[in-house]
Design a protein around this motif. Structure first.
Motif: not given
Ligand code: OFO
Length: 177
Positions: A75-80
């Motif tokens: 899973x790609x890291x979501x924007x923070x």
């Protein structure tokens, strides 16, 4: 032996990824809201994150029932980071729209392939997406009316928390039914 076509297996695997990403995305948003002191929004996204995980698990179960080993995705890291709560809900709406599109594609291919099991399985997701989009659209409309600067945040958070209570009450009703 698998009862699903290669194309449907690929689409369902990719839907597992979409649901997993959505779960992580909402988890990240939940703690962004926490950081901003928006407790109502925090709870909203935390519950949403858990729901998305359940959506993902349902696909695992379906594939398994159909004799297929599902792929657990990276899973790609979501924007923070975000600047405004309105931006957050607009991104959420975009995210839900893209998931809806992916679900419709599975429905389209299962129709084309006369895959009635997958077609039947996907009906639940179609309604779920429609409901989710309606909730988010409603929140964005409220933000437009209230505004999203300074003290407005307090009222937005209160509105989202009211929604949390309504959803909780509706879920309680469903469990009892
Ligand atoms: Fe899985 O319900 Fe939205 O994304």
């Amino acid at each position: 032996m698998a009862d699903l076509s290669t194309k449907i297996i690929q689409l369902l695997d990719s839907q597992i990824l979409n649901e997993s990403y959505a779960s992580n995305f909402y988890l990240a948003l939940s703690y962004w809201c926490d950081d901003q002191g928006l407790k109502g929004c925090k709870s909203f996204f935390l519950r949403q994150s858990e729901e998305e995980r359940i959506h993902m698990l349902k696909i695992y179960e379906y594939m398994s029932e159909m004799g297929v080993h599902p792929t657990t995705p990276a899973i790609e890291q979501p924007p923070m980071n975000y600047t405004k709560i309105k931006e957050v809900f607009e991104k959420v709406f975009e995210q839900e729209r893209s998931v809806t599109k992916a679900i419709h594609e599975i429905v389209r291919v299962s129709t084309e392939e006369n895959d009635y099991s997958t077609l039947n399985f996907m009906q639940w997701y179609i309604s779920e997406q429609r409901e989710e989009e309606a909730v988010i659209r409603d929140i964005i409309d409220k933000i437009k009316v209230i505004g999203d600067g300074g003290q407005s945040l307090y009222y937005i958070d209160k509105e989202v928390d009211k929604l949390n209570l309504q959803i909780q009450a509706a879920e309680g009703g469903e469990e009892q039914a």
